[in-house]
Design an enzyme around this catalytic site. Sequence first.
Site, short mmCIF file in Angstrom:
data_model
loop_
_atom_site.label_atom_id
_atom_site.label_comp_id
_atom_site.label_asym_id
_atom_site.label_seq_id
_atom_site.Cartn_x
_atom_site.Cartn_y
_atom_site.Cartn_z
N GLU A 149 27.04 -74.07 -34.24
CA GLU A 149 28.33 -73.46 -33.97
C GLU A 149 28.27 -72.54 -32.77
O GLU A 149 29.15 -72.56 -31.93
CB GLU A 149 28.80 -72.69 -35.20
CG GLU A 149 29.16 -73.61 -36.36
CD GLU A 149 29.69 -72.84 -37.54
OE1 GLU A 149 29.89 -73.44 -38.58
OE2 GLU A 149 29.87 -71.62 -37.40
N LYS A 150 27.23 -71.74 -32.67
CA LYS A 150 27.16 -70.78 -31.59
C LYS A 150 26.92 -71.44 -30.24
O LYS A 150 27.35 -70.96 -29.22
CB LYS A 150 26.05 -69.76 -31.87
CG LYS A 150 26.33 -68.87 -33.08
CD LYS A 150 27.57 -68.04 -32.88
CE LYS A 150 27.87 -67.17 -34.07
NZ LYS A 150 29.08 -66.37 -33.93
N GLU A 151 26.20 -72.57 -30.25
CA GLU A 151 25.84 -73.19 -28.99
C GLU A 151 26.82 -74.29 -28.59
O GLU A 151 26.65 -74.93 -27.57
CB GLU A 151 24.43 -73.75 -29.07
CG GLU A 151 23.37 -72.66 -29.23
CD GLU A 151 21.98 -73.23 -29.25
OE1 GLU A 151 21.84 -74.46 -29.36
OE2 GLU A 151 21.02 -72.47 -29.15
N LYS A 172 31.44 -68.87 -25.85
CA LYS A 172 30.69 -67.91 -26.65
C LYS A 172 29.42 -68.57 -27.16
O LYS A 172 29.35 -69.05 -28.28
CB LYS A 172 31.57 -67.41 -27.80
CG LYS A 172 32.80 -66.65 -27.33
CD LYS A 172 33.68 -66.27 -28.49
CE LYS A 172 34.89 -65.48 -28.02
NZ LYS A 172 35.76 -66.24 -27.13
#
Length: 618
Positions: free
Chosen positions: A23-25, A263
């Site tokens: 999710e973050k990447e 993000k």
Amino acid sequence: MELDPEDVFRDEDEDPESQFFQEKEASKEFVVYLIDASPKMFSSTCPSEDEKQESHFHISVSCIAQSLKSHIINRSNDEIAICFFNTREKKNLQDLNGVYVFNVPQRECIDRPTARLIKDFDLIEESFIEDIGSQNGIVSDSRENSLYSALWVAQALLRKGSSKTADKRIFLFTNEDDPFGSMRISVKEDMTRTTLQRAKDAQDLGISIELLPLSHPDKQFDISLFYKELIGLNGDELTEFMPSVGQKLEDMKDQLKKRVLAKRIAKRITFMICDGVSIELNGYALLRPATPGTITWLDSTTNLPIKVERSYVCADTGAIMQEPIQRIQPYINRDVMFTAAELSEVKKISTGHLRLLGFKPLSCLKDYHNMKPSTFLYPSDKEVIGSTRAFIALHRSMIQLGRFAVAFYGGTTPPRLVALVAQDEIESDGGQVEPPGMNMIYLPYANDIRDIEELHSKPGVAAPRATEDQLKKASALMRRLELKDFSVCQFANPALQRHYAMLQAIALDEDELGETRDETLPDEGGMNRPGVVKAIEEFKESIYGDDSEEESDSGAKEKSRKRKAADAGDYDFVELAKTGKLKDLTVVELKTYLTANNLPLSGKKDALLNRILAHVSK
């Protein structure tokens, strides 16, 4: 109190550790807009901001149109698809009835938004009924289920791309809260079961489904009838859903034209707490200047991008330097020469890790100790197992004791002292506002701190002090002009707003430039309130006296005249007139002399020269 690190630092609905990184990447989004095109969407209306009645279909289309325009600016690499269901015509790869995938030539069904797509979609309402048509696609007798078919088509469109590197989302617009409500119980149960299973299959593949319900003026959309199970809401989430939906629609319609940076993890850091104890942290960039983007230079004849190359030319011979360039550093009347490799070794004084030095009270950390935007740190167990648990122990202790950590960070940039400030989690009724973690603040060295050099008073003369009355009037003015609930997030960059509005107008061949709101302009209505006007006048009177306005104007004019006289004093106009070099000066420079001597400024350059020569010869 015993804490489970996985519960404290885990995102909601997140099970395996690997999903955190996915999710973050994720650097790309695949989005499918599903729009209900049933007759009910056209007949139901609600008042707009200008009190006009707008159909629910028009509201959905206008929201998506605005979202498409902002997609090009916000995330230009994202790919989108537009799909109508409950339609008369059908157009989809599965050849399912009641589903129409809208697209334009020379573009895949799900692809990056183009100017042609946006222009054609803006005009779709004019020809929708004739070209695509509207009808109820959920029929009891034939077992037709257009909602099931639409979810199937959307899932097939979102097979493109990997869920590890991209987010996949379905936005569903409808005003029908019970799509199977008019059917027999047996048929309703069967269609509900199959539709919910289709939605679950999509969610199991990493596709999120977001509902944007449209309520009637006299009847609220009842999500509990069917859609709460489709999108997986229960308990408090159910009561909080409807207020958040109104905000979500408003966000889509009024999105700011700003470039949103992805993000994702900015850096991975090894935090050395002591000898033999190290943990892994991920760093995130919270603040970065928003820019219009880079300019691509094109060849004037072929319109193809130009490849830019740089060469070093010898100042003495004019020859192109082939060998590696050496650099010099002046030192005591000598030029010390370095190669690029030697400079790299000289600058490398650290291993690149974050090394703990100790702890200090938070009162020792001042606001002006911030050299540049901070980096947000979050633990990770991907490489070093136990990092999250150790991080939580430090994090909780620092908050309880009111301390911050001092560390030395040597990365690819020049190494710096940093302060690690623990940030506790902040929650509201709508969910998490601020996540728990640490902010890495970059501290100055002693060499970076500069003393105040400007003296505000002459030696032996006391510095001016404000009187009690002036302080009182200034305090009253500040109270009148106090900004309530101020946040920098309320203000968009007006230059970027206008830049993107111009790009949009050119790309879409729009005749008029879209209106851009400049939130940085003063509130004229608020500034003209009697209380504010009175506070401003009283403050001016306390500083300048009764004749403040006249003295202010005359003082400004006198300062301007003296400044221009000083500029004119840079030249010896008498000597320039004798040597005939007066004509070499620019018109602006000539006018500084005329202004300083109260002479007329009208006429062309020859007239100005003659006027100066006549004045000098007196």
